[in-house]
Scaffold this active site. Structure first.
Site, short mmCIF file in Angstrom:
data_model
loop_
_atom_site.label_atom_id
_atom_site.label_comp_id
_atom_site.label_asym_id
_atom_site.label_seq_id
_atom_site.Cartn_x
_atom_site.Cartn_y
_atom_site.Cartn_z
N TYR A 196 18.77 58.58 -3.46
CA TYR A 196 17.91 58.10 -2.39
C TYR A 196 17.46 56.67 -2.66
O TYR A 196 17.51 55.81 -1.77
CB TYR A 196 16.70 59.02 -2.25
CG TYR A 196 15.87 58.75 -1.02
CD1 TYR A 196 16.35 59.10 0.24
CD2 TYR A 196 14.61 58.17 -1.12
CE1 TYR A 196 15.59 58.85 1.38
CE2 TYR A 196 13.85 57.93 0.01
CZ TYR A 196 14.33 58.27 1.26
OH TYR A 196 13.59 58.03 2.39
N LYS A 237 18.45 53.48 -0.22
CA LYS A 237 17.45 52.66 0.47
C LYS A 237 17.46 51.21 -0.02
O LYS A 237 17.21 50.28 0.76
CB LYS A 237 16.07 53.28 0.32
CG LYS A 237 15.92 54.61 1.05
CD LYS A 237 16.23 54.49 2.54
CE LYS A 237 15.95 55.76 3.31
NZ LYS A 237 16.20 55.64 4.76
#
Length: 243
Positions: free
Chosen positions: A148, A152
């Site tokens: 993650y 991002k």
């Protein structure tokens, strides 16, 4: 200059739940004409009635389907890339298939949607704004968030490249980077004090964000009030990334 979005047609991905749903409702309150992408057909049907939105059930990881979705779409003024996933594991347990799935959804699909939206704006002679919903995870290491965090951070890099290439064509591109945001799913996920309290202690404001507190900065970046803002990655994190 106000933040109203009358006569702005804005596409929101991931609009049927979580932050995307609150973004859609907030933009509708500000007068935007919405096009909503999501997977939940029943929720999309509800949003058609609630918000007067145009909706499409679509898997944004399907590049062909995304390209076809823009064929007959009315001219856009903006895009909010909000669809995304998270799969959590320690670095000792992370799986290649999970990393690939996260990057495909959070980065590749978002880039394809941004590409198609930009092409669409330019083909219709429109200038506009793209907002990518990133995360504080792009700016700070979080345990069990390898995929993650990486996705991002890649989204923020994508924001800067889109800004560089699309700015001369009149399209602004920014990211918002929220902290834990108390959607119904997040409220359940962060209900354990052993998990919740250390994170709250790291946020100078001492609380998590509400979805509305993320949706309003998105609306600002879409509006003409932010007409000279492009290439920014805006923390909406109560100060988490300040230290």
């Amino acid at each position: 200059m106000n933040f109203e979005l009358q006569n702005h047609r804005i596409l929101v991905t991931g609009a049927t739940s979580g932050i995307g749903l609150d973004i859609a409702r907030t933009l509708a309150e500000l007068g935007a004409d919405l096009v909503l992408f999501g997977r939940n057909r029943d929720k999309l049907a509800e949003l058609e009635q609630e918000l007067g939105a145009h909706t499409l059930a679509i898997d944004i990881t399907d590049e062909t389907a995304v390209s076809m979705a823009f064929t007959d779409m009315p001219a856009l003024n903006g895009l909010v890339n909000c669809a995304g996933i998270s799969i959590l594991d320690s670095v000792l347990d992370v799986k290649a298939k999970d990393l690939e799935r996260i990057m495909t959804t959070n980065v590749t699909a978002s880039a394809v949607v941004a590409r198609e939206a930009a092409r669409h704006m330019l083909a219709h002679g429109r200038q506009g704004s793209i907002v990518n919903v990133s995360s504080q995870a792009a700016m700070a290491a979080l345990p069990d968030h390898l995929g993650y965090c990486a996705s991002k951070a890649a989204m923020d890099a994508m924001t800067r490249v889109l800004c560089l290439e699309l700015g001369p064509k009149g399209i602004r591109v920014n990211s918002v980077n929220p902290t834990v945001t108390l959607t119904p799913m997040a409220e359940r996920a962060w209900s354990d004090p052993a998990k919740r309290d250390p994170m709250l202690a790291a946020i100078p404001l001492g609380r998590f964000a509400t979805p509305r507190e993320v949706a309003l900065p998105v609306a600002f970046l879409l509006s003409q009030a932010a007409s000279m803002v492009s290439g920014a990655c805006l923390p909406v994190d109560g100060g988490f990334t300040s230290h």
